[in-house]
Design a protein around this motif. Structure first.
Motif, PDB file in Angstrom:
ATOM      1  N   ILE A  24       6.534   6.595  -7.819  1.00 45.59           N
ATOM      2  CA  ILE A  24       6.896   5.219  -7.485  1.00 45.59           C
ATOM      3  C   ILE A  24       7.996   4.710  -8.406  1.00 45.59           C
ATOM      4  CG2 ILE A  24       6.031   2.836  -7.527  1.00 45.59           C
ATOM      5  CD1 ILE A  24       3.331   4.016  -6.520  1.00 45.59           C
ATOM      6  N   SER A  25       7.903   5.047  -9.684  1.00 42.27           N
ATOM      7  CA  SER A  25       8.938   4.623 -10.633  1.00 42.27           C
ATOM      8  C   SER A  25      10.299   5.196 -10.255  1.00 42.27           C
ATOM      9  CB  SER A  25       8.558   5.060 -12.049  1.00 42.27           C
ATOM     10  OG  SER A  25       7.428   4.368 -12.506  1.00 42.27           O
ATOM     11  N   ARG A  26      10.321   6.460  -9.879  1.00 41.55           N
ATOM     12  CA  ARG A  26      11.578   7.079  -9.460  1.00 41.55           C
ATOM     13  C   ARG A  26      12.108   6.413  -8.184  1.00 41.55           C
ATOM     14  NH1 ARG A  26       9.657  11.461  -7.688  1.00 41.55           N
ATOM     15  NH2 ARG A  26      10.004  10.976  -5.483  1.00 41.55           N
ATOM     16  N   GLN A  27      11.229   6.192  -7.234  1.00 40.25           N
ATOM     17  CA  GLN A  27      11.634   5.564  -5.980  1.00 40.25           C
ATOM     18  C   GLN A  27      12.092   4.121  -6.195  1.00 40.25           C
ATOM     19  OE1 GLN A  27       8.029   6.109  -3.766  1.00 40.25           O
ATOM     20  NE2 GLN A  27       8.372   8.302  -3.454  1.00 40.25           N
ATOM     21  N   THR A  76      -2.977   2.062  -4.436  1.00 43.19           N
ATOM     22  CA  THR A  76      -2.618   3.451  -4.669  1.00 43.19           C
ATOM     23  C   THR A  76      -3.223   4.389  -3.634  1.00 43.19           C
ATOM     24  OG1 THR A  76      -2.209   3.198  -7.037  1.00 43.19           O
ATOM     25  CG2 THR A  76      -2.928   5.380  -6.291  1.00 43.19           C
ATOM     26  N   TRP A  77      -4.437   4.044  -3.163  1.00 40.25           N
ATOM     27  CA  TRP A  77      -5.167   4.989  -2.325  1.00 40.25           C
ATOM     28  C   TRP A  77      -5.174   4.632  -0.843  1.00 40.25           C
ATOM     29  CZ3 TRP A  77      -5.250   9.115  -4.841  1.00 40.25           C
ATOM     30  CH2 TRP A  77      -5.484   9.139  -6.223  1.00 40.25           C
ATOM     31  N   GLY A  78      -4.561   3.537  -0.450  1.00 36.12           N
ATOM     32  CA  GLY A  78      -4.469   3.196   0.968  1.00 36.12           C
ATOM     33  C   GLY A  78      -5.803   2.834   1.583  1.00 36.12           C
ATOM     34  N   LEU A  79      -6.542   1.943   0.920  1.00 35.66           N
ATOM     35  CA  LEU A  79      -7.895   1.602   1.370  1.00 35.66           C
ATOM     36  C   LEU A  79      -8.049   0.116   1.697  1.00 35.66           C
ATOM     37  CD1 LEU A  79      -9.968   3.732  -1.186  1.00 35.66           C
ATOM     38  CD2 LEU A  79      -9.398   4.314   1.191  1.00 35.66           C
ATOM     39  N   VAL A 128       0.852  -1.188   0.000  1.00 34.07           N
ATOM     40  CA  VAL A 128       0.000   0.000   0.000  1.00 34.07           C
ATOM     41  C   VAL A 128       0.888   1.237   0.000  1.00 34.07           C
ATOM     42  CG1 VAL A 128      -1.716   1.304   1.304  1.00 34.07           C
ATOM     43  CG2 VAL A 128      -1.886  -1.189   1.159  1.00 34.07           C
ATOM     44  N   ARG A 129       0.559   2.201  -0.863  1.00 34.84           N
ATOM     45  CA  ARG A 129       1.388   3.409  -1.006  1.00 34.84           C
ATOM     46  C   ARG A 129       1.455   4.175   0.311  1.00 34.84           C
ATOM     47  NH1 ARG A 129       0.352   8.841  -3.446  1.00 34.84           N
ATOM     48  NH2 ARG A 129      -1.825   8.212  -3.617  1.00 34.84           N
ATOM     49  N   ALA A 130       2.649   4.629   0.644  1.00 30.81           N
ATOM     50  CA  ALA A 130       2.856   5.377   1.877  1.00 30.81           C
ATOM     51  C   ALA A 130       2.123   6.712   1.833  1.00 30.81           C
ATOM     52  CB  ALA A 130       4.355   5.594   2.109  1.00 30.81           C
ATOM     53  N   GLY A 131       1.697   7.184   3.000  1.00 35.33           N
ATOM     54  CA  GLY A 131       1.072   8.493   3.104  1.00 35.33           C
ATOM     55  C   GLY A 131      -0.354   8.571   2.598  1.00 35.33           C
ATOM     56  N   THR A 132      -1.038   7.450   2.532  1.00 36.14           N
ATOM     57  CA  THR A 132      -2.411   7.409   2.027  1.00 36.14           C
ATOM     58  C   THR A 132      -3.353   6.919   3.135  1.00 36.14           C
ATOM     59  OG1 THR A 132      -1.958   5.176   1.212  1.00 36.14           O
ATOM     60  CG2 THR A 132      -1.747   6.981  -0.362  1.00 36.14           C
ATOM     61  N   TRP A 143      13.936 -16.096  -1.078  1.00 44.30           N
ATOM     62  CA  TRP A 143      13.331 -14.954  -1.757  1.00 44.30           C
ATOM     63  C   TRP A 143      12.657 -14.023  -0.751  1.00 44.30           C
ATOM     64  CZ3 TRP A 143      13.979 -14.252  -6.962  1.00 44.30           C
ATOM     65  CH2 TRP A 143      14.417 -15.359  -7.704  1.00 44.30           C
ATOM     66  N   LEU A 144      12.749 -12.730  -1.026  1.00 46.43           N
ATOM     67  CA  LEU A 144      12.071 -11.709  -0.240  1.00 46.43           C
ATOM     68  C   LEU A 144      11.450 -10.681  -1.176  1.00 46.43           C
ATOM     69  CD1 LEU A 144      14.822 -10.962   2.451  1.00 46.43           C
ATOM     70  CD2 LEU A 144      12.741 -12.312   2.800  1.00 46.43           C
ATOM     71  N   ARG A 145      10.313 -10.117  -0.777  1.00 45.58           N
ATOM     72  CA  ARG A 145       9.711  -9.014  -1.519  1.00 45.58           C
ATOM     73  C   ARG A 145       9.827  -7.747  -0.687  1.00 45.58           C
ATOM     74  NH1 ARG A 145       3.480  -9.147  -1.994  1.00 45.58           N
ATOM     75  NH2 ARG A 145       3.746  -7.917  -0.094  1.00 45.58           N
ATOM     76  N   VAL A 146      10.254  -6.669  -1.351  1.00 48.50           N
ATOM     77  CA  VAL A 146      10.493  -5.403  -0.661  1.00 48.50           C
ATOM     78  C   VAL A 146       9.650  -4.321  -1.321  1.00 48.50           C
ATOM     79  CG1 VAL A 146      12.224  -3.701   0.022  1.00 48.50           C
ATOM     80  CG2 VAL A 146      12.856  -6.129  -0.150  1.00 48.50           C
ATOM     81  N   ALA A 147       8.861  -3.612  -0.524  1.00 45.24           N
ATOM     82  CA  ALA A 147       8.017  -2.547  -1.053  1.00 45.24           C
ATOM     83  C   ALA A 147       8.847  -1.319  -1.399  1.00 45.24           C
ATOM     84  CB  ALA A 147       6.933  -2.178  -0.046  1.00 45.24           C
ATOM     85  N   VAL A 148       8.419  -0.626  -2.436  1.00 46.37           N
ATOM     86  CA  VAL A 148       9.042   0.648  -2.814  1.00 46.37           C
ATOM     87  C   VAL A 148       8.556   1.723  -1.847  1.00 46.37           C
ATOM     88  CG1 VAL A 148       9.173   2.426  -4.593  1.00 46.37           C
ATOM     89  CG2 VAL A 148       9.260  -0.009  -5.231  1.00 46.37           C
ATOM     90  N   ARG A 149       9.491   2.471  -1.309  1.00 47.70           N
ATOM     91  CA  ARG A 149       9.181   3.539  -0.359  1.00 47.70           C
ATOM     92  C   ARG A 149       9.980   4.791  -0.728  1.00 47.70           C
ATOM     93  NH1 ARG A 149       5.167   0.952   0.587  1.00 47.70           N
ATOM     94  NH2 ARG A 149       4.722  -0.216   2.493  1.00 47.70           N
ATOM     95  N   PRO A 150       9.683   5.932  -0.122  1.00 48.64           N
ATOM     96  CA  PRO A 150      10.461   7.154  -0.381  1.00 48.64           C
ATOM     97  C   PRO A 150      11.955   6.922  -0.154  1.00 48.64           C
ATOM     98  CG  PRO A 150       8.463   7.716   0.789  1.00 48.64           C
ATOM     99  CD  PRO A 150       8.508   6.213   0.746  1.00 48.64           C
ATOM    100  N   GLU A 151      12.752   7.733  -0.808  1.00 48.66           N
ATOM    101  CA  GLU A 151      14.194   7.509  -0.853  1.00 48.66           C
ATOM    102  C   GLU A 151      14.851   7.454   0.519  1.00 48.66           C
ATOM    103  OE1 GLU A 151      13.151   9.285  -4.897  1.00 48.66           O
ATOM    104  OE2 GLU A 151      12.491   9.481  -2.813  1.00 48.66           O
TER     105      GLU A 151
END
Length: 342
Positions: A257-260, A200-203, A26-30, A319-327
């Motif tokens: 998200i792409s940049r992060q 995307t919306w944190g729901l 879930v996207r951070a800050g939502t 194997w591990l999955r890592v979420a994309v977060r701010p830099e």
């Protein structure tokens, strides 16, 4: 063996108090304040039964389809349950590694599920010819959880057959800039596209998603859906997340998200003994590292939660999955990760 994987395990089970959450996608800050306001405003209508018409219309406009091609659901998870109940395939196939809920729903409904396993040495890229021709229900994620691979729309079109239901899980598609490989608006016989507003919306706690399909398929799915499955606040969220402002904000979020993600991959490349496979396109990346189970526990002790990979068919304990977060979050995480690996 089919039972060797815990299909009911999800990333939220990895999260704990005091941990930085890199396990849930879930996207951070939502959710954003305007979405909270829209949901809150709907609370005055709780005495009435939910009326989905306006939300169906809003989702239909967002995708440029007719309302009879839309079915609102209590999250993408309910959509998979409806698919398992509405259709009676003789040979259902799930393409793995991918989100385990579709297979869990099919098995719970009594279906005998076959698996097509994509390989890391191929970048987890789909070869349409690997799917048995007699498969009459095929499920695939795009972009796929947990591999983060975005399959070309043309490859997915090759999977379509006149006598086949093709289910494409696009829960993370709105996190891909421009959604170039989406089939949401496509007119393909037997196609069922599943979308979610959770990521995307944190729901995640509100439970709201939808299905896009031909009217006849929507009728079949609706026939096995309980009455009033989507709450009034969830309907308000669906309306708010489908207008032009929300679509524009989601598009900007996808670019962020792409940049992060690029930043995360660059940082991970400096960590010893760690590998990634394929081209990541989703708000998470899949990594391979020996001793991942022990590493995951060490990361927890250092304050970071990541998603184990061994519950996904086709993957194992490394194997591990890592979420994309701010830099800044990524920088702190990878510093700890690299120190542990050294």
């Amino acid at each position: 063996m089919v039972d060797a994987f815990d299909l009911e395990h999800h990333g939220d089970l990895e999260v704990g108090e005091g941990l930085v959450d890199l396990a849930v996608n879930v996207r951070a800050g939502t959710p954003p304040p305007w979405l909270v306001d829209a949901i809150t405003a709907s609370l005055t209508e709780l005495a009435a039964y939910p009326r989905p018409g306006a939300a169906v219309d809003a989702v239909a406009r967002r995708h440029g389809v007719s309302p009879d091609r839309v079915l609102l659901t209590a999250g993408a998870a309910e959509a998979f349950v409806l698919i398992a109940r509405a259709f009676r395939p003789r040979h259902p196939v799930v393409v793995h590694p991918q989100f385990t809920e579709p297979e869990a729903a099919l098995r719970s409904a009594g279906h005998l599920v076959d698996r097509v396993i994509l390989r890391p040495e191929d970048g987890f890229v789909l070869d349409p010819s690997a799917v048995p021709r007699d498969a009459d229900l095929v499920v695939i994620g795009n972009p796929t959880n947990p591999t983060s691979v975005l399959h070309p729309a043309d490859s997915l079109r090759e999977l379509a057959r006149p006598d086949r239901i093709l289910v494409v899980d696009e829960a993370f598609m709105d996190a891909v800039p421009g959604e170039p490989e989406s089939l949401a608006c496509a007119s393909i016989p037997g196609l069922v596209v599943v979308r979610s507003l959770t990521k995307t919306w944190g729901l995640a706690g509100l439970r709201v998603g939808y299905v896009l399909a031909a009217p006849s398929l929507i009728e079949q799915l609706s026939a096995v859906q309980p009455q009033w499955p989507v709450s009034t606040p969830a309907l308000a969220a669906a309306i708010a997340c489908s207008n032009e402002r929300a679509v524009a904000e989601a598009a900007q979020a996808a670019l962020d998200i792409s940049r992060q993600r690029v930043h995360l991959l660059d940082k991970l490349a400096t960590a010893p003994g760690l590998s990634t496979y394929g081209a990541a396109s989703a708000p998470f990346v899949l990594v391979h590292v020996r001793g991942a189970a022990e590493l995951r526990e060490s990361l927890r002790a250092q304050g970071f939660a990541v998603r184990r990979g061994d519950t996904f068919p086709g993957l194992g304990p490394d194997w591990l999955r890592v979420a994309v977060r701010p830099e800044d979050v990524t920088d702190g995480f990878v510093k700890v990760l690299a120190d542990l690996l050294r």
